[in-house]
Structure formats: structure tokens, C-alpha cells
Scaffold this motif. Structure first.
Motif, PDB file in Angstrom:
ATOM      1  N   GLY A  32      18.899  78.564  17.582  1.00  0.00           N
ATOM      2  CA  GLY A  32      19.950  77.726  17.033  1.00  0.00           C
ATOM      3  C   GLY A  32      19.664  76.265  17.274  1.00  0.00           C
ATOM      4  N   PRO A  33      20.498  75.355  16.771  1.00  0.00           N
ATOM      5  CA  PRO A  33      20.313  73.916  17.000  1.00  0.00           C
ATOM      6  C   PRO A  33      20.311  73.539  18.473  1.00  0.00           C
ATOM      7  CG  PRO A  33      21.863  74.293  15.212  1.00  0.00           C
ATOM      8  CD  PRO A  33      21.598  75.625  15.828  1.00  0.00           C
ATOM      9  N   ASP A  34      20.868  74.402  19.314  1.00  0.00           N
ATOM     10  CA  ASP A  34      20.868  74.132  20.762  1.00  0.00           C
ATOM     11  C   ASP A  34      19.645  74.721  21.438  1.00  0.00           C
ATOM     12  OD1 ASP A  34      21.491  76.793  20.469  1.00  0.00           O
ATOM     13  OD2 ASP A  34      23.360  76.724  21.618  1.00  0.00           O
ATOM     14  N   ALA A  35      18.706  75.235  20.650  1.00  0.00           N
ATOM     15  CA  ALA A  35      17.440  75.810  21.131  1.00  0.00           C
ATOM     16  C   ALA A  35      17.620  77.157  21.807  1.00  0.00           C
ATOM     17  CB  ALA A  35      16.711  74.848  22.074  1.00  0.00           C
ATOM     18  N   ALA A 157      25.573  75.327   9.790  1.00  0.00           N
ATOM     19  CA  ALA A 157      24.674  74.705  10.761  1.00  0.00           C
ATOM     20  C   ALA A 157      23.260  74.746  10.212  1.00  0.00           C
ATOM     21  CB  ALA A 157      24.762  75.426  12.109  1.00  0.00           C
ATOM     22  N   ALA A 158      22.377  74.009  10.871  1.00  0.00           N
ATOM     23  CA  ALA A 158      20.981  73.943  10.435  1.00  0.00           C
ATOM     24  C   ALA A 158      20.336  75.322  10.493  1.00  0.00           C
ATOM     25  CB  ALA A 158      20.214  72.957  11.315  1.00  0.00           C
ATOM     26  N   GLY A 159      19.319  75.515   9.661  1.00  0.00           N
ATOM     27  CA  GLY A 159      18.576  76.759   9.677  1.00  0.00           C
ATOM     28  C   GLY A 159      19.303  77.927   9.051  1.00  0.00           C
ATOM     29  N   ALA A 163      28.078  77.800  12.562  1.00  0.00           N
ATOM     30  CA  ALA A 163      28.530  77.256  13.842  1.00  0.00           C
ATOM     31  C   ALA A 163      29.988  77.636  14.043  1.00  0.00           C
ATOM     32  CB  ALA A 163      28.366  75.739  13.871  1.00  0.00           C
ATOM     33  N   THR A 174      30.251  75.692  21.117  1.00  0.00           N
ATOM     34  CA  THR A 174      29.805  76.146  19.807  1.00  0.00           C
ATOM     35  C   THR A 174      28.873  77.335  19.963  1.00  0.00           C
ATOM     36  OG1 THR A 174      29.955  73.916  18.886  1.00  0.00           O
ATOM     37  CG2 THR A 174      28.612  75.508  17.685  1.00  0.00           C
ATOM     38  N   TYR A 176      26.366  79.818  17.800  1.00  0.00           N
ATOM     39  CA  TYR A 176      25.647  79.884  16.538  1.00  0.00           C
ATOM     40  C   TYR A 176      25.364  81.339  16.199  1.00  0.00           C
ATOM     41  CZ  TYR A 176      25.112  74.880  17.142  1.00  0.00           C
ATOM     42  OH  TYR A 176      25.375  73.544  17.314  1.00  0.00           O
TER      43      TYR A 176
END
Length: 478
Positions: A32-35, A157-159, A163, A174, A176
Motif C-alpha cells: 500500500g502507499p504506507d509500504a 488510493a494509489a495502485g 483507502a 487508514t 488499504y
């Protein structure tokens, strides 16, 4: 824990092991955007539909999942909160979240708790025992649940992820996910409704059937119940049992509904294939069924009728309501009804704007009115507001291309009814509805990973056998 229950849980583990094929893992973590790895599926609601969905996914080797519920553990769903009947209305032999694993059925759990003879003599299942069974079920199959956690918002959300903003113990975070399932029962796409003539009344004089009601405070008081479905009767009975001076149940129809259409439609063909019908047939069936509403069983009526101070008023919709000190004066076509407290058993209404978690897409969720125009004699603005779902229970767009990410939000709740018939909030439909939902989720997850699967296939070089070939004789030198 009794020896019978210990033995049953051992049988459950054995049954699940014997029937786990194909057991090969087939999903890989998506960052996710938070890795951190995103969830493959986030399930909102950990009542019977939520845990059954989770179980179905786990059986399909989709294990990177989480179910969350805003209620405390054991308080999920209506059973120990606003459900006020003594027993389930479904026949005791209807199966629920077990997904055809015999050792996971309510009957198996009940017999392990109380013995086979007790089951044989049982008429209907206690709602308290059903709630206890659901907790046992989720523990024994290992459904991951986070309680006291509320969904606040869904956004893209990205990818290609979603979210989900959630709050737990005052902490907002958040999560994902690739997919989100809304398994939130009756109120998933709107809220509980109060008839328009009553909406101005203060909360000290009126409540909905889903609200916490202090029935002891109604002792010696006059109560009016609006609506004539089973839930309305349940609340009327609870008030009578608490010592209300009188209870008047106001039914809008000229004659109260006695037929229960859900009993007719509980057969495999309808439950499994209703969603395969064209829009005209789906609309025709569900308009007829939902306009009838649900009938109530004899025991539900008798629970009220045994009280001489219970009064049923048919053909009595509320036209106006006037506050008169500590009471309410209700005007009906047959005269005035005075009550110290009013309970509304008038169900839910579909209104996407009432769901704050859907604020980023509410105005672009397609409804049945957007997709189908019925003949004039079949029109119903109320049913036209239901969401028009894809074949995997996903939300669809009203205006294509504006919110494409909502195709990853899957609605498994009462509001699914127009598209799928009984499904997300019906015990009688679980055995067919859950596999259909799970099939849709796994299909989408598989298709999204096709390039990876193709690369994995081409890299696969594990031989199944070793061939022993005779050694070749060395060539003679000339």
C-alpha cells in the motif's frame, strides 16, 4: 468447555482439513502507499454475513483479510441489541454461515451444548443462543475480527487500492485494501426511517425500533407502535411485557399482511439464479415481494394478543402528530390515538447521502431507476432508489468513468435485495449467496493478477518425475 464441544471442535478441524483442496496459496502481498501489505479484502461488519464471507474467502485461500465491527465483541448485529423477538423466525433446520460443513452447523453446536434430544424437542432457535453460536463459529474457524472499530470513509488510493479511514478507541488510521465488502445489514445504504408526520417530535416521545429503548420506563404508559411487520409486533410485545398501560399498533394497510413471501422463495432455483434473470423479471419479482413486506408468524402475534390492553388498528396511517405535554396525539383516518411514547417500526430507507463512509461516491452510485424503467403499473420510486449492483455485488457507476474505483466496493446487505433477492441479511439465503459473493471476489483478484500468474506459469519448471536413462557407450576412435 464440555467434552462434547471439545469433540465437535476437533471434528471441525478434521473436516476443514479434509475439504481444503485446492490449498495452494495464490495471492501475493500488494504494497500500500504506507509500504505495508494491503489487505486483499476488508469486510465491514462482523455479524453473521461478515463472518460467513470471511470464512468463504478463507476456504478459497484468501487469508489476508480483516473483518471490522463498530460494536463490542458479542454485540455484533441485532441479536443482543435491538432484536426483541424471543427466537429466530427462520426454521431451526435452515443452515447459515457453515457453508455446508456439517460440523459447523448450528444443529451440531446445539447438540454438543445441550444434547440431541434437546435439539429434537426445540421449536425455534433462541436469539441469544444464535448470537453465542456466531461467536463460537468465528473463533473456531479463525476469522480475524477487530471490534470497536468504525469505518468513517472510503476513498481511492494509489495502485488501484481503496483507502478505508477507520476509528478505534479515538485513534484514526487508514487501512488499504484491494476489495471492501459492506456487510452491514439493514442500514448499509441508508438509515432507519421515521414517517414524515412524526419527524418533528422530540426523542423523549419517539424512537425507532433499532434505538435503545428503556421499556421499563414505559410501565403504566400508553404506547403507539407504527408499522405492522414482525419487528413492530416484537416491540409492541416488549412494551406490553414491561407493563405498558396499553399498546396500540397502527397498520397503514387496510388489512394486515399475513403471507410471508420469503417462505415461498426459499428454494434453490430462486436463491441461486434470481440474479441471473433480466432486469424486467428481477424488478417484477422484488417489487411484488418488497411491496408485500414480511409477514409475521403466529407466535409473534400471539405474544401481543394475549394482552387485553393490546389494540390493532388496521387502515390507520398516521396523518398528523401533535405534541401535547408529555403525550402525542396521532391523527388517523379512523380518529385520534393518544400515546405517551411512539415506537416506529417502519424499516429503513435507501439514501446513499446518509452514509458518511460513501461521501466520495454517493452521487455517482447507480440505482435501479438509473438502469431500468418498469411498466407504469409496476413503478415504485422507493425501490428505484436501491443500488443497481454488478454480478459480483459491486457498486456500479451512474456516470461512467467518474468513480471507477467503486467497482471494488461490494455490497452484501439488505440493500442488495433488488439485484440479488434475499442475500446479505437473510439466513435462508446464506448457503447460495455467500459462494456467489466469494466467487465474484476471487474472480476479480485473479484477473487483476493475470500478468503475474502468466509470468509464474512460464517460470514454473518443477519436474514431476526423474527419468533414468542408460549411459551412452563412448564412440570408438577410428
Amino acid at each position: 468447555m464440555s467434552s462434547a464441544l471439545i469433540a465437535l471442535e476437533a471434528q471441525v478441524r478434521a473436516d476443514l482439513t479434509k475439504t481444503m483442496h485446492p490449498e495452494a496459496p495464490w495471492l501475493e502481498p500488494v504494497p500500500g502507499p504506507d509500504a505495508r501489505p494491503a489487505l486483499d479484502v476488508l469486510i465491514v461488519g462482523a455479524g453473521q454475513s461478515g463472518i460467513a464471507t470471511a470464512f468463504g474467502l478463507m476456504r478459497s485461500q484468501v487469508t489476508n483479510i480483516l473483518a471490522l465491527d463498530k460494536a463490542e465483541e458479542g454485540q455484533e448485529g441485532p441479536w443482543l441489541t435491538y432484536a426483541r423477538m424471543h427466537t429466530l423466525r427462520s426454521p431451526k433446520h435452515y443452515t447459515g454461515p457453515d457453508l455446508n460443513i456439517p460440523s459447523l452447523t448450528y444443529q451440531s453446536w446445539h447438540e454438543a451444548r445441550f444434547g440431541r434430544e434437546h435439539w429434537q424437542n426445540l421449536a425455534l432457535i433462541s436469539r441469544h443462543l444464535w448470537a453465542e453460536y456466531l461467536l463460537w463459529f468465528r473463533r473456531v474457524v479463525g476469522v480475524p475480527v477487530r471490534n470497536n472499530c468504525e469505518l468513517l470513509e472510503i476513498a481511492p488510493a494509489a495502485g488501484g487500492l481503496l483507502a478505508a479511514t477507520v476509528e478505534s478507541a479515538g485513534i484514526v488510521e487508514t487501512l488499504y485494501a484491494r476489495k471492501i465488502v459492506l456487510a452491514t445489514g439493514q442500514e448499509a445504504m441508508g438509515g432507519w426511517t421515521i414517517p414524515e408526520p412524526l419527524r418533528h417530535l422530540p426523542t423523549r416521545l419517539i424512537a425507532g425500533t433499532s434505538d435503545p429503548i428503556d421499556f421499563e420506563a414505559l410501565r403504566g404508559r400508553k404506547v403507539a407502535v407504527i408499522g405492522a411487520g414482525a419487528t413492530a409486533f416484537d416491540n409492541a410485545a416488549t412494551a406490553l411485557e414491561a407493563g405498558a398501560a396499553e399498546v396500540r399498533l397502527l397498520c397503514r394497510r387496510a388489512e394486515i399482511q399475513l403471507v410471508q413471501p420469503y417462505r415461498w422463495l426459499t428454494f434453490c432455483g430462486f436463491l441461486r439464479h434470481f440474479s441471473d434473470l433480466d432486469d424486467a423479471w428481477r424488478w417484477r419479482f422484488m417489487r411484488a415481494i418488497l411491496d408485500l413486506r414480511e409477514g409475521f408468524p403466529q407466535a409473534t402475534y400471539d405474544r401481543c394478543a394475549q394482552f387485553a390492553n393490546f389494540h390493532l388498528h388496521e387502515g390507520s396511517p398516521v396523518e398528523t402528530a401533535k405534541e401535547t405535554g408529555d403525550a402525542v396525539e396521532l391523527q388517523t383516518p379512523h380518529g385520534k390515538v393518544s400515546a405517551n411514547f411512539v415506537i416506529c417500526g417502519t424499516g429503513t430507507q435507501i439514501d446513499f447521502a446518509e452514509r458518511p463512509e460513501l461521501k466520495n461516491c454517493a452521487d455517482n452510485i447507480a440505482t435501479w431507476a438509473d438502469r431500468y424503467q418498469p411498466p407504469e403499473d409496476e413503478r415504485s420510486p422507493r425501490l428505484g432508489r436501491y443500488p443497481y449492483l454488478a454480478d459480483d455485488y459491486a457498486l456500479t457507476e451512474r456516470r461512467s468513468g467518474q468513480t471507477p474505483w467503486i467497482s471494488d466496493i461490494h455490497l452484501f446487505a439488505f440493500a442488495s435485495t433488488m439485484s440479488f433477492g434475499p442475500s446479505g441479511s437473510s439466513i435462508n439465503a446464506m448457503t447460495t449467496a455467500i459462494p456467489k459473493l466469494v466467487h465474484g471476489l476471487t474472480r476479480a483478484l485473479f484477473r487483476a493478477d493475470l500478468e503475474r500468474h502468466w509470468a509464474s506459469f512460464n517460470a514454473y519448471n518443477v519436474p514431476q518425475a526423474v527419468i533414468a536413462r542408460p549411459a551412452q557407450a563412448p564412440e570408438e576412435q577410428g
